[in-house]
Design an enzyme around this catalytic site. Structure first.
Site, PDB file in Angstrom:
ATOM      1  N   SER A 118      27.099  33.360  38.399  1.00 36.58           N
ATOM      2  CA  SER A 118      26.993  31.899  38.579  1.00 36.58           C
ATOM      3  C   SER A 118      27.736  31.435  39.838  1.00 36.58           C
ATOM      4  O   SER A 118      27.309  30.482  40.501  1.00 36.58           O
ATOM      5  CB  SER A 118      27.486  31.146  37.340  1.00 36.58           C
ATOM      6  OG  SER A 118      28.881  31.227  37.228  1.00 36.58           O
ATOM      7  N   ASN A 177      38.870  36.649  46.895  1.00 38.02           N
ATOM      8  CA  ASN A 177      38.503  36.815  45.486  1.00 38.02           C
ATOM      9  C   ASN A 177      38.702  35.492  44.764  1.00 38.02           C
ATOM     10  O   ASN A 177      39.631  34.751  45.068  1.00 38.02           O
ATOM     11  CB  ASN A 177      39.427  37.869  44.857  1.00 38.02           C
ATOM     12  CG  ASN A 177      39.172  38.062  43.375  1.00 38.02           C
ATOM     13  OD1 ASN A 177      38.030  38.198  42.938  1.00 38.02           O
ATOM     14  ND2 ASN A 177      40.234  38.073  42.581  1.00 38.02           N
ATOM     15  N   HIS A 193      39.576  33.923  41.100  1.00 41.92           N
ATOM     16  CA  HIS A 193      40.213  34.387  39.860  1.00 41.92           C
ATOM     17  C   HIS A 193      40.402  33.191  38.924  1.00 41.92           C
ATOM     18  O   HIS A 193      40.877  32.132  39.362  1.00 41.92           O
ATOM     19  CB  HIS A 193      41.563  35.034  40.186  1.00 41.92           C
ATOM     20  CG  HIS A 193      42.259  35.528  38.970  1.00 41.92           C
ATOM     21  ND1 HIS A 193      41.923  36.710  38.340  1.00 41.92           N
ATOM     22  CD2 HIS A 193      43.258  34.982  38.233  1.00 41.92           C
ATOM     23  CE1 HIS A 193      42.681  36.873  37.275  1.00 41.92           C
ATOM     24  NE2 HIS A 193      43.504  35.843  37.181  1.00 41.92           N
ATOM     25  N   SER A 220      41.768  30.098  41.157  1.00 46.02           N
ATOM     26  CA  SER A 220      42.371  30.303  42.478  1.00 46.02           C
ATOM     27  C   SER A 220      41.449  31.142  43.338  1.00 46.02           C
ATOM     28  O   SER A 220      40.774  32.048  42.839  1.00 46.02           O
ATOM     29  CB  SER A 220      43.692  31.081  42.350  1.00 46.02           C
ATOM     30  OG  SER A 220      44.559  30.485  41.426  1.00 46.02           O
ATOM     31  N   ASP A 227      45.355  40.724  42.209  1.00 46.36           N
ATOM     32  CA  ASP A 227      45.383  39.252  42.148  1.00 46.36           C
ATOM     33  C   ASP A 227      46.655  38.655  42.757  1.00 46.36           C
ATOM     34  O   ASP A 227      47.159  37.639  42.282  1.00 46.36           O
ATOM     35  CB  ASP A 227      45.238  38.765  40.688  1.00 46.36           C
ATOM     36  CG  ASP A 227      43.922  39.204  40.063  1.00 46.36           C
ATOM     37  OD1 ASP A 227      42.921  39.286  40.781  1.00 46.36           O
ATOM     38  OD2 ASP A 227      43.908  39.479  38.840  1.00 46.36           O
ATOM     39  N   GLU A 247      35.058  26.269  39.509  1.00 47.84           N
ATOM     40  CA  GLU A 247      35.050  27.443  40.396  1.00 47.84           C
ATOM     41  C   GLU A 247      33.920  27.338  41.405  1.00 47.84           C
ATOM     42  O   GLU A 247      34.073  27.705  42.571  1.00 47.84           O
ATOM     43  CB  GLU A 247      34.848  28.732  39.588  1.00 47.84           C
ATOM     44  CG  GLU A 247      36.034  29.156  38.764  1.00 47.84           C
ATOM     45  CD  GLU A 247      35.809  30.521  38.102  1.00 47.84           C
ATOM     46  OE1 GLU A 247      35.164  31.399  38.710  1.00 47.84           O
ATOM     47  OE2 GLU A 247      36.267  30.699  36.961  1.00 47.84           O
TER      48      GLU A 247
HETATM   49  C1  GAR Z   1      34.422  33.991  37.050  1.00 46.28           C
HETATM   50  O1  GAR Z   1      35.066  33.189  36.097  1.00 46.28           O
HETATM   51  C2  GAR Z   1      35.440  34.611  37.987  1.00 46.28           C
HETATM   52  O2  GAR Z   1      36.522  33.768  38.270  1.00 46.28           O
HETATM   53  C3  GAR Z   1      35.896  35.796  37.173  1.00 46.28           C
HETATM   54  O3  GAR Z   1      34.706  36.306  36.615  1.00 46.28           O
HETATM   55  C4  GAR Z   1      33.797  35.225  36.390  1.00 46.28           C
HETATM   56  C5  GAR Z   1      32.483  35.580  37.024  1.00 46.28           C
HETATM   57  O4  GAR Z   1      31.494  34.657  36.655  1.00 46.28           O
HETATM   58  N1  GAR Z   1      36.563  36.761  37.979  1.00 46.28           N
HETATM   59  C6  GAR Z   1      37.515  37.541  37.521  1.00 46.28           C
HETATM   60  O5  GAR Z   1      37.919  37.513  36.370  1.00 46.28           O
HETATM   61  C7  GAR Z   1      38.092  38.491  38.542  1.00 46.28           C
HETATM   62  N2  GAR Z   1      39.338  39.013  38.084  1.00 46.28           N
HETATM   63  P1  GAR Z   1      30.109  34.621  37.415  1.00 46.28           P
HETATM   64  O6  GAR Z   1      29.578  36.055  37.399  1.00 46.28           O
HETATM   65  O7  GAR Z   1      29.261  33.708  36.596  1.00 46.28           O
HETATM   66  O8  GAR Z   1      30.371  34.138  38.792  1.00 46.28           O
END
Ligand code: GAR
Length: 205
Positions: free
Chosen positions: A12, A101, A103, A130, A139, A168
């Site tokens: 997403s 990245n 997070h 973040s 991280d 995000e």
């Molecule tokens: C997001 O919430 C991102 O912040 C997290 O994975 C999700 C991905 O969602 N990332 C982490 O946890 C990295 N340590 P998405 O595939 O729908 O973008």
């Protein structure tokens, strides 16, 4: 600016980056995933973006392949958007482009996994996400920007993670846009805003 996005799942954040790319001076030229069935790969294909699945069972070989693809595609920025593999220090050193990245926590609080559950367990009233520079610590690279959400007393992991995720999408595209226009620049050890060291993360609402 040509960017590559690395994803492991739903994608997403990648979708949000795609939707906001024209008004933000960046072009997503490559999407790489360590999961053949990642939703993010399908989203990229629908938008005719070059995609590659890389089997990450041998991390060294996978990183070599990724580094080759990044160089071949003239990538200037690598964005980890839900990419759940830890990149080795040598990969980070050699690829020669910044890596950022996203997070789902207000770093330095809650590095690692299960951030939403940990926030709820702790009874925190604030949570968020973040964007940071990737370095050789998990991280823990320089913070670039954050977004904050309130935690409600009746929140569960689903409601809280959804509320953070919506934020995000705006946060990540905004930061990539600032990097693409040169308002922000970053190396592995510092972030500059208008050529001056960034002393605290930008707050994106
Ligand atoms: C997001 O919430 C991102 O912040 C997290 O994975 C999700 C991905 O969602 N990332 C982490 O946890 C990295 N340590 P998405 O595939 O729908 O973008």
């Amino acid at each position: 600016m040509k960017i590559a996005v690395l994803v492991s799942g739903r994608g997403s954040n990648l979708k949000a980056l795609i939707e906001q790319q024209t008004q933000n001076d960046y072009e997503i030229a490559l999407v790489i995933s360590n999961k053949a069935n990642a939703g993010g790969l399908r989203i990229a294909e629908q938008h005719k973006i070059l995609t590659h699945y890389i089997d990450w069972s041998d991390g060294n070989a996978a990183e070599k392949k990724a580094a080759c693809l990044l160089a071949q595609t003239d990538i200037e920025l690598v964005v980890l958007a839900g990419f759940m593999k830890i990149l080795s220090p040598s990969f980070i050193e050699t690829i020669n482009t910044p890596i950022i990245n996203i997070h789902p926590s207000l770093l330095p609080a809650y590095p690692g996994l299960n951030t939403h559950q940990r926030v709820l367990n702790a009874g925190d009233t604030r949570h968020g996400a973040s964007v940071h520079v990737v370095n050789d610590q998990l991280d823990a690279g320089c913070l670039i920007a954050q977004t904050i959400v309130e935690v409600y007393s009746d929140d569960n992991v689903d409601t809280l993670s959804q509320r953070v995720l919506q934020k995000e999408h705006k946060l990540l595209a905004h930061v990539v846009g600032l990097l693409a226009t040169g308002v922000l620049t970053c190396t592995q050890s510092q972030v500059l805003l208008n050529q001056q060291p960034l002393t605290q993360p930008l707050l994106i609402t």
